[in-house]
Design an enzyme around this catalytic site. Sequence first.
Site, PDB file in Angstrom:
ATOM      1  N   LYS A   1       0.663  -0.947  -0.107  1.00  0.00           N
ATOM      2  CA  LYS A   1       0.046   0.289  -0.357  1.00  0.00           C
ATOM      3  C   LYS A   1       0.831   1.594  -0.041  1.00  0.00           C
ATOM      4  O   LYS A   1       0.825   1.666  -0.581  1.00  0.00           O
ATOM      5  CB  LYS A   1      -1.072   0.164   1.411  1.00  0.00           C
ATOM      6  CG  LYS A   1      -1.581  -1.360   1.475  1.00  0.00           C
ATOM      7  CD  LYS A   1      -2.702  -1.540   0.082  1.00  0.00           C
ATOM      8  CE  LYS A   1      -3.841  -2.862   0.017  1.00  0.00           C
ATOM      9  NZ  LYS A   1      -4.340  -2.647  -0.688  1.00  0.00           N
TER      10      LYS A   1
ATOM     11  N   LYS B   1      -1.881 -13.257  -9.921  1.00  0.00           N
ATOM     12  CA  LYS B   1      -2.863 -15.081 -10.094  1.00  0.00           C
ATOM     13  C   LYS B   1      -3.918 -14.025 -10.222  1.00  0.00           C
ATOM     14  O   LYS B   1      -3.998 -12.737 -10.309  1.00  0.00           O
ATOM     15  CB  LYS B   1      -2.789 -14.830  -8.023  1.00  0.00           C
ATOM     16  CG  LYS B   1      -2.892 -13.800  -7.211  1.00  0.00           C
ATOM     17  CD  LYS B   1      -2.612 -14.277  -5.225  1.00  0.00           C
ATOM     18  CE  LYS B   1      -3.429 -13.097  -5.174  1.00  0.00           C
ATOM     19  NZ  LYS B   1      -4.050 -13.843  -3.453  1.00  0.00           N
TER      20      LYS B   1
ATOM     21  N   LYS C   1     -10.224 -10.748  -6.999  1.00  0.00           N
ATOM     22  CA  LYS C   1     -11.309 -10.400  -7.469  1.00  0.00           C
ATOM     23  C   LYS C   1     -10.920  -8.370  -7.873  1.00  0.00           C
ATOM     24  O   LYS C   1     -11.992  -7.293  -8.484  1.00  0.00           O
ATOM     25  CB  LYS C   1     -11.811 -10.180  -5.690  1.00  0.00           C
ATOM     26  CG  LYS C   1     -12.392 -11.086  -5.225  1.00  0.00           C
ATOM     27  CD  LYS C   1     -13.350 -10.860  -3.878  1.00  0.00           C
ATOM     28  CE  LYS C   1     -12.865 -11.634  -3.466  1.00  0.00           C
ATOM     29  NZ  LYS C   1     -12.945 -11.840  -1.786  1.00  0.00           N
TER      30      LYS C   1
HETATM   31  P1  AMP Z   1      -9.252 -12.728  -0.990  1.00  0.00           P
HETATM   32  O1  AMP Z   1      -9.779 -13.055  -2.517  1.00  0.00           O
HETATM   33  O2  AMP Z   1      -7.566 -12.120  -2.083  1.00  0.00           O
HETATM   34  O3  AMP Z   1      -9.175 -12.093  -0.344  1.00  0.00           O
HETATM   35  O4  AMP Z   1      -8.560 -14.152  -0.729  1.00  0.00           O
HETATM   36  C1  AMP Z   1      -9.814 -14.748   0.254  1.00  0.00           C
HETATM   37  C2  AMP Z   1      -8.527 -16.213   0.060  1.00  0.00           C
HETATM   38  O5  AMP Z   1      -8.604 -16.808  -1.093  1.00  0.00           O
HETATM   39  C3  AMP Z   1      -7.844 -16.722   0.477  1.00  0.00           C
HETATM   40  O6  AMP Z   1      -7.467 -17.330   1.215  1.00  0.00           O
HETATM   41  C4  AMP Z   1      -6.520 -16.235  -0.543  1.00  0.00           C
HETATM   42  O7  AMP Z   1      -5.445 -17.005  -0.363  1.00  0.00           O
HETATM   43  C5  AMP Z   1      -7.429 -17.403  -1.225  1.00  0.00           C
HETATM   44  N1  AMP Z   1      -7.370 -16.631  -3.312  1.00  0.00           N
HETATM   45  C6  AMP Z   1      -7.275 -15.779  -3.441  1.00  0.00           C
HETATM   46  N2  AMP Z   1      -6.969 -15.411  -5.298  1.00  0.00           N
HETATM   47  C7  AMP Z   1      -6.410 -16.944  -4.936  1.00  0.00           C
HETATM   48  C8  AMP Z   1      -5.477 -17.501  -6.333  1.00  0.00           C
HETATM   49  N3  AMP Z   1      -6.375 -16.812  -7.508  1.00  0.00           N
HETATM   50  N4  AMP Z   1      -6.236 -18.557  -6.228  1.00  0.00           N
HETATM   51  C9  AMP Z   1      -5.616 -19.645  -5.497  1.00  0.00           C
HETATM   52  N5  AMP Z   1      -5.931 -19.075  -4.534  1.00  0.00           N
HETATM   53  C10 AMP Z   1      -6.636 -17.661  -4.023  1.00  0.00           C
END
Ligand code: AMP
Length: 383
Positions: free
Chosen positions: A152, A243, A246
């Site tokens: 950030k 990766k 969202k």
């Molecule tokens: P977030 O969407 O960043 O809030 O992530 C929520 C959960 O989903 C976390 O435990 C991340 O490690 C998992 N996660 C998010 N994006 C990925 C991805 N592209 N591949 C695998 N796991 C993911």
Amino acid sequence: MHPRIRGLARVRATARCGAALPAAVSRASSSKAKAAPPEVVFSGIQPTGTPHLGNYLGLFLPFLELQRSTPASTPVYLSVVGLHAITLPQDPAALVRDRRNMLASLLACGVDPERTTLFLQEDVREHSELAWFLNTIAPVGRLQRMTTWKSKIATARNANSEDEVSEEDLRLGLLSYPVLQAADILLYKSTIVPVGEDQVQHLELARDIAQVFNRAFGDVFPVPETRVVPQKRVLSLRDPAQKMSKSAPNPLSRISLTDSPKDIATKVKGAVTDSTATITYEPDTRPGVANLLTIWSAFDEAKRSPAELAAAAHADGWGAGKLKAAVSDVVAAHLAPVQDEYRRIIADEGYIRVVAAKGADRAREQAAKTMAEVRAAVGLGGI
Ligand code: AMP
Ligand code: TRP
């Protein structure tokens, strides 16, 4: 030096070199041989945006496996963490919708509200309360070294337009985000915390905070174990160096759990691969193709590995086009029943509210007990 502060310095030093905790820190728990604390599973997810295939494979499925495999006597908690979401600006109306959508998605994917205490973090006030107590022992320097905070700062430093925030404007809540996460975990005396790789640093902080608290005030918290989800990262369909996320601006980079079969086919068809004509599984040199094979493998009924699927595709003389068609078919087929369930649940707001209210009531029982112990330990219990 006050013993509490000394404890912090020691823990910080070990955290940096990654060694085991020094005797002084672990003394409290090792002086009398105690039975291992009962297992408690806890995980959290932010209600921001529609969950995508990365969330599904990286968190939902591993969580569901724990929900299925742990003995009925092991409490399992899953929290939708709105207080974390507001550490970045959110549109209030969208946040209401996103919280509801996240609960509906989790239920549609198979979270069983009888087995798992599924709740909204903000419904259980003890999360904020414990976070405050933990803020009083959390070292600022350590928080400033967290990767998320540093990223950030880097963004703020590069800010060149007027509406982006500068480093000075970064908010305290964002710095303290990992302390709130530690409070989530410790409030339920959690011992198993399934998370993706990106959360490991936050979990280490939670472990250290638990030990510092125990050392200063007596054994209140078991030290939680991080269970890193073994699932490979799902990569962006537009840029396999990133990766799937969202927050990526291009929605074609991710498959949302609510995408129609047509959308899925369009997105997979447009996935960036490479110019090699055949199919091989080489994650380092062919990440785009490897990503498609990883996704396929995660949904393959015969449970073939990405390399096995590549070998089969190779033997049949497939190119990227056929691979993409196979991947979109298997993803769409797997998501169809989840989407039917999602549509049914999201139409029933009353049901979602009841699940959230029951979950919060159940969570509050343990949360209130822990907070009473914490207040007493610190000297803010009875008078
Ligand atoms: P977030 O969407 O960043 O809030 O992530 C929520 C959960 O989903 C976390 O435990 C991340 O490690 C998992 N996660 C998010 N994006 C990925 C991805 N592209 N591949 C695998 N796991 C993911
Ligand atoms: N910070 C986590 C994420 O962004 C979400 C989270 C909040 C969490 N509290 C938690 C995860 C407690 C595990 C345990 O993914």
